[in-house]
Design a protein around this motif. Sequence first.
Motif, short mmCIF file in Angstrom:
data_model
loop_
_atom_site.label_atom_id
_atom_site.label_comp_id
_atom_site.label_asym_id
_atom_site.label_seq_id
_atom_site.Cartn_x
_atom_site.Cartn_y
_atom_site.Cartn_z
N LEU A 173 0.71 -1.21 0.15
CA LEU A 173 -0.07 -0.07 -0.23
C LEU A 173 0.89 1.23 -0.02
O LEU A 173 1.79 1.54 0.63
CB LEU A 173 -0.85 -0.21 1.23
CG LEU A 173 -1.59 1.39 1.58
CD1 LEU A 173 -2.53 1.79 0.78
CD2 LEU A 173 -2.23 1.13 3.05
N VAL A 174 0.61 2.24 -0.88
CA VAL A 174 1.36 3.39 -0.95
C VAL A 174 0.25 4.37 -0.34
O VAL A 174 -0.99 4.64 -1.03
CB VAL A 174 1.68 4.08 -2.10
CG1 VAL A 174 2.30 5.33 -2.12
CG2 VAL A 174 2.86 2.70 -2.72
N ALA A 175 0.50 5.35 0.34
CA ALA A 175 -0.41 6.27 1.13
C ALA A 175 0.38 7.65 1.41
O ALA A 175 1.68 7.77 1.47
CB ALA A 175 -1.01 5.86 2.47
N ARG A 176 -0.55 8.62 1.48
CA ARG A 176 -0.06 10.17 1.51
C ARG A 176 0.24 10.31 3.17
O ARG A 176 -0.96 10.48 3.49
CB ARG A 176 -0.81 11.19 0.80
CG ARG A 176 -0.24 12.63 0.97
CD ARG A 176 -1.06 13.46 -0.04
NE ARG A 176 -0.68 12.91 -1.40
CZ ARG A 176 0.22 12.81 -2.22
NH1 ARG A 176 1.61 13.39 -1.73
NH2 ARG A 176 0.27 12.38 -3.44
N THR A 177 1.32 10.73 3.36
CA THR A 177 1.59 11.05 4.76
C THR A 177 1.80 12.35 5.13
O THR A 177 1.85 13.13 6.41
CB THR A 177 2.72 10.16 5.57
OG1 THR A 177 3.79 10.17 4.81
CG2 THR A 177 2.34 8.71 5.69
N ASP A 178 2.26 13.35 4.11
CA ASP A 178 2.37 14.58 4.11
C ASP A 178 1.72 15.33 2.91
O ASP A 178 2.56 15.46 1.84
CB ASP A 178 3.94 14.89 4.46
CG ASP A 178 4.47 16.29 4.73
OD1 ASP A 178 3.24 17.09 4.82
OD2 ASP A 178 5.40 16.65 4.91
N PRO A 179 0.69 16.25 3.10
CA PRO A 179 0.03 16.76 2.15
C PRO A 179 0.74 18.09 1.69
O PRO A 179 0.34 18.76 0.74
CB PRO A 179 -1.27 16.92 2.36
CG PRO A 179 -1.39 16.95 3.93
CD PRO A 179 -0.29 15.99 4.28
N ALA A 180 1.71 18.54 2.50
CA ALA A 180 2.09 20.03 2.46
C ALA A 180 3.21 20.00 1.50
O ALA A 180 4.12 21.03 1.53
CB ALA A 180 2.37 20.43 3.88
N VAL A 181 3.96 18.65 1.07
CA VAL A 181 5.14 18.58 0.04
C VAL A 181 4.73 18.41 -1.01
O VAL A 181 3.52 17.88 -1.48
CB VAL A 181 6.27 18.01 0.96
CG1 VAL A 181 6.83 18.31 2.18
CG2 VAL A 181 5.66 16.39 1.12
N PRO A 182 5.73 18.33 -2.10
CA PRO A 182 5.34 18.06 -3.69
C PRO A 182 4.77 16.59 -3.64
O PRO A 182 5.17 15.85 -2.76
CB PRO A 182 6.55 18.45 -4.43
CG PRO A 182 7.23 19.52 -3.62
CD PRO A 182 6.86 19.32 -2.17
N LYS A 183 4.04 16.28 -4.67
CA LYS A 183 3.21 14.90 -4.47
C LYS A 183 4.17 13.81 -4.18
O LYS A 183 3.66 12.76 -3.64
CB LYS A 183 2.59 14.97 -5.56
CG LYS A 183 3.10 14.92 -7.04
CD LYS A 183 2.23 14.77 -8.17
CE LYS A 183 2.83 15.01 -9.50
NZ LYS A 183 1.83 14.79 -10.68
N HIS A 184 5.41 13.75 -5.10
CA HIS A 184 6.33 12.81 -4.74
C HIS A 184 7.14 12.45 -3.52
O HIS A 184 7.64 11.54 -3.22
CB HIS A 184 7.42 12.79 -5.82
CG HIS A 184 7.00 12.52 -7.51
ND1 HIS A 184 6.36 13.58 -8.03
CD2 HIS A 184 6.71 11.43 -8.24
CE1 HIS A 184 6.07 13.33 -9.54
NE2 HIS A 184 6.40 12.12 -9.44
N GLN A 185 6.98 13.48 -2.69
CA GLN A 185 7.83 13.65 -1.65
C GLN A 185 7.09 13.29 -0.37
O GLN A 185 7.68 12.79 0.75
CB GLN A 185 8.49 14.86 -1.20
CG GLN A 185 9.38 15.42 -2.39
CD GLN A 185 9.93 16.66 -2.16
OE1 GLN A 185 9.90 17.14 -0.90
NE2 GLN A 185 10.40 17.53 -3.41
#
Length: 421
Positions: A173-185
């Motif tokens: 599973l890949v999930a977003r843990t930090d929405p405040a940085v560019p999408k790949h980071q």
Amino acid sequence: MTDAADLRRRTAELLATQPPTRRPPPPLAEGPHPWSDTDRLDFLRARFDAGLAWVHFPEGLGGLDAPRSLQAVVDAELAAAGAPDNDPGRIGIGLGMAAPTILRYGTEEQKQRFLRPLWTGEEVWCQLFSEPGAGSDLAALATRAVRDENGNWVVDGQKVWTSSAHLARWAILVARTDPAVPKHQGLTYFVCDMTDPGVEVRPLRQITGEAEFNEVFLSGVRIPDAHRLGDVGDGWRVARTTLMNERVAIGGVRTPREGGMIGVAAAAWRDRPELRTHDLHRRLLTLWVEAEVARLTGERLRQQLSSTLNSVRAGGAPTGQPGPEGSGMKLAFARLAQQISGWEVEFLGEDGLTYDDWTLRRPEGVDFTGREAGYRYLRAKGNSIEGGTSEVLLNIVAERVLGLPPEPRTDKDVAWKDLPR
């Protein structure tokens, strides 16, 4: 260094301690397995422990640190003895995608926990990557993972086109843990327990009538931090390892000469002389040559991967992972599968349109060669989408193989939360 003679000796020792008594059916066959589950699992576990599962994996993890190319020696000896296999059509995502990622980024505890039951087929895996709003652009995914007060993760979101989710015990599973940085980071990579509360799997009926794919809803799913692969925020790099191996797994399957779908088409030509025309003959020969070129290119790619792994063990600089060449193999596979299946339907005429089973089924794998021509034609349409769309793979080959200038990307340095959706 382990060589072919040593592998034959080790295989003979395995067969002496676990002698096959019954010959297994072909992959994906219907009906009960002629080996009892206990006999079969005992053999597969013993094979893994003997290092004959993945000979190029480290000792203690199903391998012997041998060249990858020597796996064919083991497979041939076991097939000749009638030994059971691990039903690779059923567990292909675990074998081709989860295992190499766990091997590279997993902790020792994760490797010991997951690799053996993954290879024996005791635990099926699926891949929670694509989303309704982030298919071709995986890095734009919106599924969120938020850390709780205990340092573990709570995941909410939706995934789609998830093969084998209805069978899976585990998921990558890949999930977003930090929405405040560019999408790949801002991405992090996890292992998700598909039996946990909050995981809901719904079938997606395909053009074939089957529900091989699924959509998966994650609602407050709790994942321990011990099930994270790689560092927090490093999920894109980990996911690239999965994706590169996926493309090799799809496009670089080892087949004999005139194997796979071109073999089915050639057999149809030989069996139905009354349907032959000069134009169809010319086109079949062209497809046969292209399929053979793709097969030999796949062999070269596997040799290259084997050489790279050996260099890594000797202290060299290469990563030991597939490169962008795998994208080219997957491109060729998708194009050929669609062209060959289209040729077969045209050659068979009315018979090529028949399709015996249109009921909603939940298959345990994809069978491109054991079904009707109509099924192959319909199912091959998905080959240019799954494992990375052909359009995305063309960009990868253009930029990373041919060295062409990349397309302008205005969103690379913009925080994900600020991107229009």
